[in-house]
Design a protein around this motif. Structure first.
Motif, PDB file in Angstrom:
ATOM      1  N   UNK A  48       9.188 -38.709  83.181  1.00 22.55           N
ATOM      2  CA  UNK A  48      10.213 -39.703  83.116  1.00 22.55           C
ATOM      3  C   UNK A  48      10.299 -40.508  84.273  1.00 22.55           C
ATOM      4  N   UNK A  49      11.038 -41.690  83.937  1.00 25.65           N
ATOM      5  CA  UNK A  49      11.089 -42.890  84.940  1.00 25.65           C
ATOM      6  C   UNK A  49      12.429 -43.130  85.083  1.00 25.65           C
ATOM      7  N   UNK A  50      12.400 -43.327  86.415  1.00 23.68           N
ATOM      8  CA  UNK A  50      13.996 -43.804  86.799  1.00 23.68           C
ATOM      9  C   UNK A  50      14.361 -45.029  86.612  1.00 23.68           C
ATOM     10  N   UNK A  51      15.495 -45.344  85.857  1.00 25.04           N
ATOM     11  CA  UNK A  51      15.751 -46.733  85.587  1.00 25.04           C
ATOM     12  C   UNK A  51      17.047 -47.214  86.285  1.00 25.04           C
ATOM     13  N   UNK A  52      17.660 -46.287  86.807  1.00 19.57           N
ATOM     14  CA  UNK A  52      18.967 -46.577  87.370  1.00 19.57           C
ATOM     15  C   UNK A  52      19.704 -45.495  88.163  1.00 19.57           C
ATOM     16  N   UNK A  53      20.581 -45.680  88.751  1.00 21.39           N
ATOM     17  CA  UNK A  53      21.249 -44.646  89.829  1.00 21.39           C
ATOM     18  C   UNK A  53      22.661 -45.208  89.634  1.00 21.39           C
ATOM     19  N   UNK A  54      23.671 -44.065  89.299  1.00 17.33           N
ATOM     20  CA  UNK A  54      25.061 -44.318  89.392  1.00 17.33           C
ATOM     21  C   UNK A  54      25.699 -44.496  90.782  1.00 17.33           C
ATOM     22  N   UNK A  55      26.305 -45.696  90.981  1.00 19.07           N
ATOM     23  CA  UNK A  55      26.806 -45.956  92.242  1.00 19.07           C
ATOM     24  C   UNK A  55      28.169 -45.177  92.400  1.00 19.07           C
TER      25      UNK A  55
ATOM     26  N   UNK B 259      39.441 -46.373  85.014  1.00 24.43           N
ATOM     27  CA  UNK B 259      40.256 -44.922  84.987  1.00 24.43           C
ATOM     28  C   UNK B 259      39.853 -44.409  83.543  1.00 24.43           C
ATOM     29  N   UNK B 260      38.831 -45.249  82.877  1.00 22.68           N
ATOM     30  CA  UNK B 260      38.565 -44.772  81.550  1.00 22.68           C
ATOM     31  C   UNK B 260      37.093 -44.160  81.458  1.00 22.68           C
ATOM     32  N   UNK B 261      36.525 -44.132  82.789  1.00 24.71           N
ATOM     33  CA  UNK B 261      35.189 -43.203  82.592  1.00 24.71           C
ATOM     34  C   UNK B 261      33.904 -44.101  82.571  1.00 24.71           C
ATOM     35  N   UNK B 262      34.198 -45.523  82.912  1.00 26.99           N
ATOM     36  CA  UNK B 262      32.915 -46.429  83.225  1.00 26.99           C
ATOM     37  C   UNK B 262      32.355 -46.059  84.509  1.00 26.99           C
ATOM     38  N   UNK B 263      31.178 -46.262  84.616  1.00 23.00           N
ATOM     39  CA  UNK B 263      30.193 -46.009  85.964  1.00 23.00           C
ATOM     40  C   UNK B 263      29.374 -47.460  86.237  1.00 23.00           C
ATOM     41  N   UNK B 264      29.501 -47.711  87.239  1.00 22.61           N
ATOM     42  CA  UNK B 264      28.864 -48.990  87.795  1.00 22.61           C
ATOM     43  C   UNK B 264      27.283 -48.267  88.331  1.00 22.61           C
ATOM     44  N   UNK B 265      26.410 -48.996  87.676  1.00 25.92           N
ATOM     45  CA  UNK B 265      24.953 -48.869  88.103  1.00 25.92           C
ATOM     46  C   UNK B 265      24.252 -49.553  89.099  1.00 25.92           C
TER      47      UNK B 265
ATOM     48  N   UNK C 178      33.487 -39.435  88.161  1.00 26.53           N
ATOM     49  CA  UNK C 178      33.210 -39.236  89.459  1.00 26.53           C
ATOM     50  C   UNK C 178      32.186 -37.920  89.926  1.00 26.53           C
ATOM     51  N   UNK C 179      32.038 -37.057  88.908  1.00 26.11           N
ATOM     52  CA  UNK C 179      31.259 -35.952  88.920  1.00 26.11           C
ATOM     53  C   UNK C 179      29.813 -36.443  88.517  1.00 26.11           C
ATOM     54  N   UNK C 180      29.563 -37.708  88.319  1.00 21.72           N
ATOM     55  CA  UNK C 180      28.114 -38.312  88.049  1.00 21.72           C
ATOM     56  C   UNK C 180      27.718 -39.361  89.150  1.00 21.72           C
ATOM     57  N   UNK C 181      28.563 -39.412  90.343  1.00 18.33           N
ATOM     58  CA  UNK C 181      28.209 -40.295  91.360  1.00 18.33           C
ATOM     59  C   UNK C 181      26.917 -39.870  91.809  1.00 18.33           C
ATOM     60  N   UNK C 182      26.047 -40.842  91.983  1.00 20.52           N
ATOM     61  CA  UNK C 182      24.675 -40.698  92.561  1.00 20.52           C
ATOM     62  C   UNK C 182      23.720 -40.145  91.579  1.00 20.52           C
TER      63      UNK C 182
END
Length: 185
Positions: A4-11, A16-22, A75-79
């Motif tokens: 597996x290859x790391x392509x991004x990390x959740x910042x 409020x709709x569940x989007x995440x900044x990578x 927020x549970x997916x942070x990092x």
């Protein structure tokens, strides 16, 4: 298990709709648009999540997973780390390679075929990437990816062929001399 290859990390969550900044680790963020799902690794484990949408913004890549509906779930997916199978990476042009294909590669003098050392790391610098090479004598040497030293990167042989510049030879000769120096008072 496949590589597996790391392509991004959740910042962090975005909105409020569940989007995440990578934090993206790819040189072309447009590649995220072609993904339908990714493996997501958290402290709890690794699971495959379907992607509902991807947006490229001035802030970075925003991702929305199908079953992440609000900020609390996001927020549970942070990092969390986003991974794909190594085989799913785009093909690179001839002479180009991914970092993980270069780290650990043997560095060989293109003129003499002598082994110089092993690539230990790659430093990302504003002027271009730099290979950190641990030479066979234990010394460390830095090679710019933008310079004239690198002649060929062969990912199949896991080998980087270089032409030694005079500074390498001069340093090698200097290091064999005595380290005793007199200082004038």
């Amino acid at each position: 298990m496949e590589d597996l290859v790391l392509i991004a990390k959740v910042r962090k969550p975005h909105g409020v709709r569940g989007e995440l900044l990578l934090q993206s680790f790819t040189n072309d963020d447009n590649r995220f648009k072609s993904l339908k799902s990714v493996m997501v690794r958290t402290a709890k484990g690794t699971e495959t999540l379907d992607i509902a949408s991807i947006r490229l913004t001035a802030q970075g890549v925003l991702i929305k997973f199908a079953y992440v509906l609000d900020r609390d779930q996001a927020d549970e997916l942070r990092n969390a780390e986003l991974l794909i199978p190594a085989m799913a990476r785009p093909e690179l042009q001839e002479g180009r390679a991914y970092y993980d294909e270069i780290i650990g590669a043997t560095v060989v003098d293109d003129n003499s075929d002598n082994v110089i050392g092993i690539v230990e790391d790659i430093m990302e610098m504003p002027a271009g990437d730099i290979l950190v090479v641990r030479k066979t004598d234990g010394d460390e040497h830095l090679i710019t990816m933008m310079g004239e030293e690198i002649k060929k990167i062969d990912t199949k042989k896991k080998q980087v062929r270089v032409v030694l510049l005079e500074e390498w030879n001069e340093r090698s000769n200097d290091s064999s001399k005595s380290n005793d120096h007199e200082t004038a008072a």
